[in-house]
Design a protein around this motif. Structure first.
Motif, PDB file in Angstrom:
ATOM      1  N   PHE A  32       0.833  -1.200   0.000  1.00 26.11           N
ATOM      2  CA  PHE A  32       0.000   0.000   0.000  1.00 26.11           C
ATOM      3  C   PHE A  32       0.869   1.251   0.000  1.00 26.11           C
ATOM      4  O   PHE A  32       0.574   2.222  -0.716  1.00 26.11           O
ATOM      5  CB  PHE A  32      -0.933   0.013   1.210  1.00 26.11           C
ATOM      6  N   GLN A  33       1.940   1.247   0.782  1.00 28.48           N
ATOM      7  CA  GLN A  33       2.818   2.421   0.836  1.00 28.48           C
ATOM      8  C   GLN A  33       3.360   2.781  -0.548  1.00 28.48           C
ATOM      9  O   GLN A  33       3.377   3.953  -0.944  1.00 28.48           O
ATOM     10  CB  GLN A  33       3.969   2.172   1.818  1.00 28.48           C
ATOM     11  N   LYS A  34       3.767   1.807  -1.287  1.00 27.24           N
ATOM     12  CA  LYS A  34       4.317   2.060  -2.628  1.00 27.24           C
ATOM     13  C   LYS A  34       3.240   2.646  -3.550  1.00 27.24           C
ATOM     14  O   LYS A  34       3.472   3.620  -4.272  1.00 27.24           O
ATOM     15  CB  LYS A  34       4.898   0.780  -3.216  1.00 27.24           C
ATOM     16  N   CYS A  36       0.492   4.124  -2.618  1.00 29.84           N
ATOM     17  CA  CYS A  36       0.081   5.398  -2.037  1.00 29.84           C
ATOM     18  C   CYS A  36       1.060   6.508  -2.435  1.00 29.84           C
ATOM     19  O   CYS A  36       0.661   7.593  -2.868  1.00 29.84           O
ATOM     20  CB  CYS A  36       0.037   5.255  -0.514  1.00 29.84           C
ATOM     21  N   ARG A  37       2.340   6.204  -2.325  1.00 30.99           N
ATOM     22  CA  ARG A  37       3.338   7.220  -2.649  1.00 30.99           C
ATOM     23  C   ARG A  37       3.264   7.605  -4.120  1.00 30.99           C
ATOM     24  O   ARG A  37       3.377   8.769  -4.476  1.00 30.99           O
ATOM     25  CB  ARG A  37       4.739   6.711  -2.305  1.00 30.99           C
ATOM     26  N   LYS A  38       3.066   6.641  -5.009  1.00 28.78           N
ATOM     27  CA  LYS A  38       2.945   6.920  -6.434  1.00 28.78           C
ATOM     28  C   LYS A  38       1.730   7.805  -6.701  1.00 28.78           C
ATOM     29  O   LYS A  38       1.814   8.798  -7.449  1.00 28.78           O
ATOM     30  CB  LYS A  38       2.823   5.608  -7.219  1.00 28.78           C
ATOM     31  N   PHE A  39       0.603   7.473  -6.080  1.00 31.35           N
ATOM     32  CA  PHE A  39      -0.611   8.260  -6.280  1.00 31.35           C
ATOM     33  C   PHE A  39      -0.406   9.698  -5.803  1.00 31.35           C
ATOM     34  O   PHE A  39      -0.775  10.657  -6.508  1.00 31.35           O
ATOM     35  CB  PHE A  39      -1.789   7.627  -5.536  1.00 31.35           C
ATOM     36  N   PHE A  40       0.158   9.858  -4.617  1.00 27.93           N
ATOM     37  CA  PHE A  40       0.350  11.202  -4.077  1.00 27.93           C
ATOM     38  C   PHE A  40       1.311  12.021  -4.931  1.00 27.93           C
ATOM     39  O   PHE A  40       1.110  13.220  -5.132  1.00 27.93           O
ATOM     40  CB  PHE A  40       0.848  11.144  -2.632  1.00 27.93           C
ATOM     41  N   TRP A  41       2.366  11.392  -5.416  1.00 23.63           N
ATOM     42  CA  TRP A  41       3.319  12.125  -6.257  1.00 23.63           C
ATOM     43  C   TRP A  41       2.629  12.651  -7.512  1.00 23.63           C
ATOM     44  O   TRP A  41       2.765  13.826  -7.867  1.00 23.63           O
ATOM     45  CB  TRP A  41       4.506  11.245  -6.634  1.00 23.63           C
ATOM     46  N   GLU A  42       1.850  11.787  -8.143  1.00 26.70           N
ATOM     47  CA  GLU A  42       1.234  12.168  -9.407  1.00 26.70           C
ATOM     48  C   GLU A  42       0.113  13.187  -9.227  1.00 26.70           C
ATOM     49  O   GLU A  42      -0.105  14.033 -10.098  1.00 26.70           O
ATOM     50  CB  GLU A  42       0.674  10.911 -10.096  1.00 26.70           C
TER      51      GLU A  42
END
Length: 441
Positions: A32-34, A36-42
């Motif tokens: 989930f962290q991975k 989540c981080r991709k979604f937030f960055w984009e």
């Protein structure tokens, strides 16, 4: 740092993201962290500074988050699974809604704060974090049917409206009144709410009002329509930090609201508000700790390349001493936050409130102190660059301006320090009484 690239700078990541063993994080949490981080960055992080400077996060960003179910993690865990499934919401980035726990919440809040700026995230999440839960936890089935199908998918927006110009953190002395109409079918609401995050964009407010006499026993929660509603006027407030958060002043003049919009029971508002505060203070603590991490990591990175007096700043013992003191505060704070998250994931809601309410208040107060220490450390080490709203130090300068927004909302620092000890003493007295009674049997 973009997407899932590992930041090797000291203090930049919590231990579990540096590859160290964790008693809390499972492979599912890491997946989930991975994601989540991709979604937030984009969708947020890469534009956060640009939007903070412009003063507003574009409206489409809220819509994009809602389409991906990525504001639902702001709700207290466990999530309202029955309602979500009824609305066709089954997972959040691959995590089944019934599997959601407070460890996921911690990861989500930490990743949302990765820009170092609280305003952009706060412009999106405040309604979900603070305004919706009282409706499904304490509201009647009719109230839930009226509002949740619009609010949970994000078709309409809500805010929590408690604070007033005079009452501040003294919730029991709220003066906004809700008096029943002659036919008993409506509340007529008069008063004002101030410093209301997201208020300017909200269709509804979960609002604390006075339906009875003085003090805590006279308070109730009512869902009040806002946008274009007769008697309601709103204006944005200019604030020093969290510029994009939509801080709002709300005035209410003879606002007519159906009595069916009452949340739970009349006179129980104070209990609902205090229960809600536990979650609010926890998520603030997590985001604030990430802000502190961003500030301190920026300072470490800068001091390793900035030269003065013939050597880098990192080669100066006084600089290392300052970084070490701030770093110890930061890592201690994160360890405490993780501990509270784990405990909440393994306690009932009632027991969590009882055992951890005071400690969560203390953690929120301490996290803001830690942010202040790390932000001041960073600004001082950046020197003139840290005093400038452009260039190398613009981020740490902005984080330092955010510090009061961590120390005041959710209960001002001094109020929470006092509350935490009073709560701990209350638990002690109850346990002592129980032990005393059992010894007499």
């Amino acid at each position: 740092m973009a997407e899932n690239s590992l930041n090797p700078v000291p203090f930049s990541e919590p231990p579990y993201l540096r590859g160290l063993p964790s008693p809390y994080i499972t492979p599912a949490h890491l997946r989930f962290q991975k994601a989540c981080r991709k979604f937030f960055w984009e969708n947020l992080i890469q534009h956060a500074m640009e939007w903070e400077k412009s003063g507003t996060v574009p409206e489409y960003v809220f819509d994009n988050f809602c389409k991906a179910n990525m504001l639902l993690p702001n709700l207290p865990a466990p999530l309202p699974v029955d309602w979500l499934k009824r609305l066709g919401i089954n997972d959040i980035l691959g995590v089944k809604v019934e599997d959601w726990d407070y460890i996921y919440t911690g990861i989500y809040c930490d990743e949302m704060g990765r820009s170092g700026l609280s305003g952009p995230g706060g412009s999106l999440n405040a309604g979900f974090a603070f305004a919706i839960a009282p409706l499904y936890k304490f509201g009647s089935q009719a109230l839930q049917e009226k509002f949740l199908p619009e609010l949970l998918p994000g078709h309409k927006r809500a805010c929590i409206a408690i604070t007033e110009p005079e009452a501040g953190s003294d919730v029991a002395n709220i003066v906004t009144t809700a008096t029943k109409s002659a036919d008993g079918k409506h509340y007529i609401i008069n008063g004002a709410k101030k410093w209301i995050t997201n208020g300017i964009w909200s269709d509804y407010a979960t609002m604390a009002v006075r339906t009875g006499g003085p003090g805590a026993a006279g308070l109730s929660l009512v869902v009040v329509p806002l946008k274009n509603y007769p008697g309601v006027s709103m204006r944005r407030l200019k604030v020093a930090g969290q510029v994009t958060g939509g801080t709002t002043y709300i005035e209410l003049e003879d606002v007519k609201v159906p009595v069916e919009n009452l949340v739970g029971q009349e006179g129980a508002g104070m209990r609902y508000v205090m229960t809600n505060f536990n979650h609010e203070r926890l998520v603030i603590s997590i985001g604030v700790t990430r802000q502190a991490r961003v500030a301190l990591a920026a300072a470490v990175s800068y001091t390793m390349k900035r030269e003065a007096f013939g050597k880098t700043l990192m080669d100066q013992p006084v600089v290392r001493h300052r970084l070490a003191k701030a770093g110890a505060e930061l890592e201690s704070m994160w360890a405490w936050v993780e501990q509270i998250l784990y405990q909440l994931a393994h306690l009932s809601k009632e027991e969590g409130d009882r055992q951890l309410g005071g400690l969560t208040a203390l953690a929120k107060a301490k996290s803001a102190m830690v942010l202040n220490e790390c932000a001041q450390c960073a600004v001082l080490l950046f020197g003139g660059n840290g005093f400038t709203q452009t260039g190398q130090g613009e981020l740490v300068e902005a984080i330092l301006r955010d510090v009061p927004g961590a120390r005041i909302p959710g209960g001002s620092e001094d109020v929470l320090l006092d509350l935490s000890v009073r709560q701990l003493v209350k638990i002690y007295q109850a346990q002592e009484k129980k032990l005393s009674q059992s010894s007499k049997m």
